[in-house]
Design an enzyme around this catalytic site. Structure first.
Site, PDB file in Angstrom:
ATOM      1  N   SER A 182     -59.107 -27.238  29.386  1.00 43.70           N
ATOM      2  CA  SER A 182     -59.931 -26.628  30.192  1.00 43.70           C
ATOM      3  C   SER A 182     -59.818 -27.227  31.854  1.00 43.70           C
ATOM      4  CB  SER A 182     -61.347 -26.554  29.999  1.00 43.70           C
ATOM      5  OG  SER A 182     -61.946 -27.973  29.941  1.00 43.70           O
TER       6      SER A 182
ATOM      7  N   LYS B 132     -64.760 -32.319  38.279  1.00 46.11           N
ATOM      8  CA  LYS B 132     -64.745 -30.951  37.297  1.00 46.11           C
ATOM      9  C   LYS B 132     -66.113 -30.666  37.494  1.00 46.11           C
ATOM     10  CE  LYS B 132     -63.222 -29.349  32.757  1.00 46.11           C
ATOM     11  NZ  LYS B 132     -62.977 -29.861  31.466  1.00 46.11           N
TER      12      LYS B 132
ATOM     13  N   SER C 141     -59.089 -31.235  26.919  1.00 43.67           N
ATOM     14  CA  SER C 141     -58.995 -30.763  28.139  1.00 43.67           C
ATOM     15  C   SER C 141     -58.742 -31.720  29.101  1.00 43.67           C
ATOM     16  CB  SER C 141     -60.330 -30.155  28.261  1.00 43.67           C
ATOM     17  OG  SER C 141     -60.701 -28.898  27.457  1.00 43.67           O
TER      18      SER C 141
END
Lengths: 498, 504, 99
Positions: B154, B79, B178
């Site tokens: 997210s 990420k 997330s």
């Protein structure tokens, strides 16, 4: 403000009671920063003593320096404070380019140390007790250099940022309001800062060089008519970075505020800047609602909960309190009251102690610090402690003792050291200032002088020994002062009896 | 989708160990898959240009007889919230476009040390603020199950990369869900470890007291293998726990063998299973519980009366911490600098840079957080939110005194369509209602797929939560359920995902 | 009830150093109003007897030894700088003063 707009100091004190307060920042002499493992070394090549934490790089996280915590506790104890069972860090949020994260990690509602008292000795030997509100840990900011015509923030074209100082551990010591100072306010201010400096040095937790910003003082001054209970509006004078300036700045603010109040004006609550060159303060940023620092608990750091054992250990290791230390040193050094007060009032106790520790005799150490060094400092508008290191002074006295230097030469060497030409020995070498101990060279100079004044030799031979003075003078002149006058005299007398 | 990319990380690891497949082959297969499907999915913000070199190095070390870790040679997606020295790190924000970190995040460093092969950096909502990746400055990621729908957020990029077989493993971060919510909507597994189990060093901070890095995978075992590689104490993160952690992979293997289900007490949080939960989500959730009950687990209802305040507390604490954490993006030391046309002071340059560099959701939360912390409001908002945090911790403590794990749907709905909640921040925020309590309390949570909602055919996940430090319990329960469901279905859920990129 | 005014948003934006446009200020004022109205409910249960929690897992006394470690080179320090002079970061003129 011109001096015409200042009230005479005595008159100001007659009309108003000054109330003081101080915030002293002490940079701790740890090996690394408060929250990162970067070296604690301000003044090196810019942006080389930085880690991701000091630059606030994305993803970086702070970790508390254990030594800084120990130093802070020691300082708190030396200030007579209670040590918090649990203290915590908080973020103080404001934007400024020298503040890498745009928040300062500080302590807010849970400082490490609180409620203490410091005894301050004034020049008349009396003692004042200064109440300490708190001492808390925080981090220093980076260093801005303003580039442009003035070199000041106003009118600068752009600014340069060096983060070497960012994150250097600080302890901020905050006093309660100090009442009852009266006409002694300026002296108390100076003596307070000198005492904090002595404490910090004796603890060995900071170099406390004010000219380098290791120890910085913000002085709060307010006035109120005598007998009035309500406090007046205060100003906070920043950048007061010598003990002498603290005294001057407090005196100046008292005179300035008194003039305004007397004329029916009001004092603006604001920060003011001290200008060493003009001896005045100027208005800075007004305090306002915009000062909303949005403090909140620092989520990246955990509470500091010192054990009773740690506090006991640090308490046991505390050096003696300043007053006791002064009494002991005075006896050890064999100084008269007057001599010791001379040292004390000059804020030179730590320097003299360090000079003696480095090998000088007490008398020589006192003589140099209160004499020549103080004279040079006054001439340069500087603080004696900022000019030269105690080790250098000790080295200088050793060179005099061993006969390499005369007192007069030693004063020249001192100037060289202060001007950054190196250690005393290096200055002696580069300036060629050592006493000429080669008899051959001296005898040649004596013969030249005697040849120039043939009548003098006869006078000496006739027993008028004092006539040798003229020859000594000529020889010293020829040797540019680098001769031992006593030895020259001996050699002249030997020559005359041949 | 090729044979190699269909393998789980555990399966791939076995073949790498025996030499049946090289890391170069595995890496190339995933890079090819990325080339084939990225046009549809857009899971990556950056694809590494040297992944094959890293893989070749792993292969060389293996063939030289070096003892490598259990998942060495397996490709990994990272990420973009985690900083990397060899790829840009933007956290999905224009303000950090092109930013190169001089250091690796601890989780990245440990991944490299474990021999994982970083494939690239995955898309995310800007600074991890969002539940859909629609707030990425670089365009949204598409859900591999339905390209018109959000992949969650997210960490939608990491979840979509794993769901689209672009990577077998991915690292994510979870501040309010997330990792778990994207897992829920993409049919993958996501774990938010105990706060402090995995280092936050090098994770670009959103809300420091809530953020936690964790694994994203297609199976519970794979997630465990990745957590094993990155967990453990890190002296560079003060909040990192010093605990010695058991192997999460071992816990997953034990669970897959059926250990631990019999007699397991599962608390169903009544406060998180009522109103607002989509019917198909509820259905699959209840079925999963039935399966566990049929295998010897005991299901009890528990109440957590303060969970209804969790979203409110979260949307005070998060913006407050974020407003401070994001202050460093000021154009002085790094990041976008915008100078107003008329020139300007440093204050004006900072303000113009932040105006231009931050997206609307980031600005919204910074302003909200600034408000929550400002003088006169602190006690009412931030201070109160911190008290709610205490109450939620007490709810958890109370519940865990009765049950071993807690269960809830991982999110209230299946994947929604792009734009559906974009104009209604509060509706978007309420999507986190199920996941937020774990972050506020610091306890671990896992999302495991439990099937497709009958009404829309989209994935549904179940969330389990355990007491702090009991991450292994989640892996065991999760793997048990996974094995039971797959044996019921006769296939994995991911095998039902649509084919992408026109290739199989 | 409108709790957050546009003036307030403008002030918050200046504290947060974001040059919001007028439109943004208008929109944010109404959005924040809604958001704050729904999150203000935390006050309902945040009574005086409930202590605040700032860290999810309570730890204390987490320290680092005072030993020099990770340090960047000057080049690394400046590598992402929008503007530098080879040694230091360059910023435009500063209006305000140190705090």
């Amino acid at each position: 403000m011109s001096t015409a707009e200042l009230m005479d100091f005595d008159e100001a004190i007659e009309k108003f009671e000054p109330v003081l307060g101080f915030e002293v920042h002490v940079e701790l002499g740890t090996a690394t920063k408060m929250f990162s493992a970067a070296p604690n070394g301000f003044g090196d090549e810019p942006n080389t003593n930085v880690s991701p934490v000091c630059l606030g790089l994305p993803g970086s996280l702070p970790v508390v320096n254990e030594q800084a915590v120990r130093y802070s506790i020691s300082l708190g104890l030396a200030l007579g404070c209670s040590i918090a069972e649990s203290s915590s860090f908080a973020r103080k949020n404001y934007f400024y380019p020298d503040l890498a994260k745009n928040y300062q990690i500080s302590q807010y509602d849970e400082p490490i140390a609180f409620e203490g008292e410091v005894e301050v000795e004034l020049s008349d030997g009396s003692i004042r007790r200064i109440p300490i509100e708190r001492a808390h840990m925080e981090e220093d900011a980076g260093k801005l250099t303003h580039v442009g015509t003035s070199g000041r923030i106003q009118g600068a074209d752009h600014s340069l940022v060096d983060y070497n100082r960012a994150g250097v551990p600080l302890v901020e010591i905050v006093t309660h309001p100090i009442f009852g100072a009266g006409a002694l306010a300026p002296e108390i201010a100076k003596a307070y800062v000198a005492t904090i400096r002595d404490i910090v040095i004796s603890l060995g937790i900071s170099e406390a060089r004010m000219e380098r910003g290791n120890l910085r003082c913000d002085a709060n001054v307010s006035l109120r008519p005598w007998g009035q209970e309500k406090l007046g509006t205060r100003t906070e004078t920043k950048n007061v970075n010598s003990m002498r300036s603290v005294e001057r700045a407090v005196r100046y603010e008292i005179r300035r505020q008194a003039a305004i109040l007397e004329a029916g004006g009001t004092i603006t609550q604001e920060t003011r800047h001290w200008h060493e060159d003009t001896g005045t303060t100027s208005a800075g940023r007004p305090k306002s609602d915009a000062d909303d620092y949005r403090y909140f608990p620092e989520p990246d750091l955990l509470p500091v909960v010192p054990s009773a054992e740690l506090i006991d250990e640090l308490r046991a290791a505390l050096p003696e309190p300043p007053a006791a230390r002064r009494r002991r040193l005075k006896t050890e050094w064999g100084f008269t009251d007057l001599e010791f007060q001379d040292v004390q009032n000059g804020g030179l106790v730590s320097e003299v102690a360090a000079t003696i520790a480095a090998g000088a005799s007490p008398a020589a150490a006192r003589k140099w610090w209160t004499g020549e060094i103080t004279r040079l400092a006054n001439a340069r508008g500087a603080e004696p402690t900022s000019l030269v290191a105690p080790e250098s002074v000790a080295e200088l006295t050793a060179l005099v003792d061993e006969g390499t230097l005369t007192d007069k030469l030693a004063r020249q060497v001192l100037e060289g050291v202060i001007d950054g030409e190196g250690t005393p020995a290096e200055v002696v070498d580069t300036r060629g200032l050592a006493v000429v101990s080669d008899d051959g060279a001296l005898i040649a100079a004596i013969d030249d002088a005697l040849a120039a004044q043939p009548d003098v030799l006869q006078k000496i031979k006739d027993g008028k020994v004092q006539a040798a003075g003229a020859i000594i003078g000529a020889v010293m002149k020829a040797m540019r002062g680098q001769a031992d006058a006593a030895r020259v005299r001996e050699l002249i007398l030997e020559r005359a009896t041949e | 989708m090729g044979e190699i990319t269909a393998l789980t990380a555990a399966e791939l690891s076995e073949r790498l160990a025996t030499g049946e497949i090289s890391s170069v082959e595995a890496t190339r297969a995933h890079l090819d898959r990325i080339s084939a499907v990225e046009g549809d999915v857009h899971a990556f913000l950056h694809v590494s240009d040297h992944a094959l070199d890293v893989a070749a190095d792993i292969d060389a070390r293996r063939s030289s007889g070096e003892e490598l870790g259990p998942i060495a040679g397996v490709p990994l997606a990272i990420k973009d919230v985690l900083v990397t020295t060899d790829m840009p790190s933007t956290s999905g924000s224009r303000i950090l476009e092109g930013y190169m970190s001089p250091f690796d995040a601890t989780t990245v460093e440990r991944s490299r040390a474990a021999g994982l092969v970083p494939l690239g950096k995955t898309n995310m909502d800007e600074f991890a603020m969002g539940s859909s990746t629609e707030h990425s400055a670089f365009g949204p990621t598409h859900n591999p199950w339905d390209l018109e729908r959000i992949p969650g957020g997210s960490g939608g990029g990491s979840a979509a990369a794993v769901a689209a077989f672009e990577a077998p493993l991915a690292l994510g971060s979870d501040t309010g869900g997330s990792i778990r919510q994207p897992a829920h909507v993409t049919g993958t597994v996501g774990v938010k470890p105990t706060y402090g189990a995995v280092s936050r060093y090098g994770a670009i901070a959103l809300a420091s007291s809530l953020d936690q890095v964790g694994p994203v995978a297609r199976t519970v075992l794979d997630a465990g293998l990745l957590q094993d590689a990155v967990q453990g104490h890190d002296p560079r993160d003060s909040t990192s726990l010093t605990d010695a952690w058991p192997s999460m992979a071992d816990a997953a293997r034990a669970g897959a063998r059926g250990e631990g289900v019999k007699g397991l007490k599962i608390g169903v949080i009544s406060d998180l299973t009522g109103a607002g939960i989509q019917e198909g989500v509820s259905t699959r959730f209840r079925e999963a519980l039935d399966t566990l009950e049929a295998n010897g687990a005991e299901i009890v209802e528990v109440s957590a009366p303060h969970f209804e305040y969790a979203v409110a507390a979260y949307y005070l604490i998060l913006p407050a911490e974020a407003s401070s954490n994001l202050a460093r993006f000021d154009s002085v030391r790094f990041g976008l600098r915008v100078t107003p046309e008329s020139g300007g002071t440093v204050e004006q340059v900072m303000a113009a840079s932040r105006e231009a560099g931050f997206g609307p959701e980031v600005k919204r939360r910074i302003i909200l957080g600034t408000y929550a912390l400002s003088a006169g409001y602190y006690d009412a908002y931030y201070g109160s939110a911190q008290k709610v945090r205490t109450l939620i911790q007490r709810d958890f403590a109370n519940a865990f005194s009765h049950v071993d794990v807690l269960a809830s749907p991982s999110a209230p709905t299946t994947a929604f369509r792009f734009g559906e909640k974009l104009d209604d921040p509060m509706a978007m925020y309420l999507n986190d209602v199920t996941t937020i309590p774990a972050n506020l309390a610091g306890v671990p949570g896992i999302s495991v797929p439990v099937g497709l909602a009958p009404e829309d055919g989209l994935p549904v996940g179940i969330q389990f939560m355990a007491p702090a430090r009991e991450d292994a319990r989640l892996y065991q329960v999760g793997a048990s359920l996974e094995a039971l469901l797959e044996s019921e279905w006769g296939h994995t859920l991911m095998s039902q995902a649509p084919q992408l990129g026109g290739k199989h | 009830m409108s709790e957050i005014s546009e003036e307030q948003v403008a002030h918050l934006a200046s504290l947060a150093r974001i040059a919001l446009t007028d439109d943004e200020i208008t929109n944010l004022a109404s959005e924040l109003d809604q958001i704050v109205n729904s999150i203000a409910k935390v006050q309902e249960v945040a009574t005086d007897d409930v202590p605040a929690t700032s860290h999810p897992i309570p730890l204390r006394n987490v320290y680092r030894p005072d030993v020099v470690g990770d340090t960047l080179t000057q080049e690394q320090a400046l590598q992402n700088a929008p503007d530098d002079d080879g040694q230091r970061f360059v910023v435009s003129a500063i209006l305000g003063e140190e705090q």
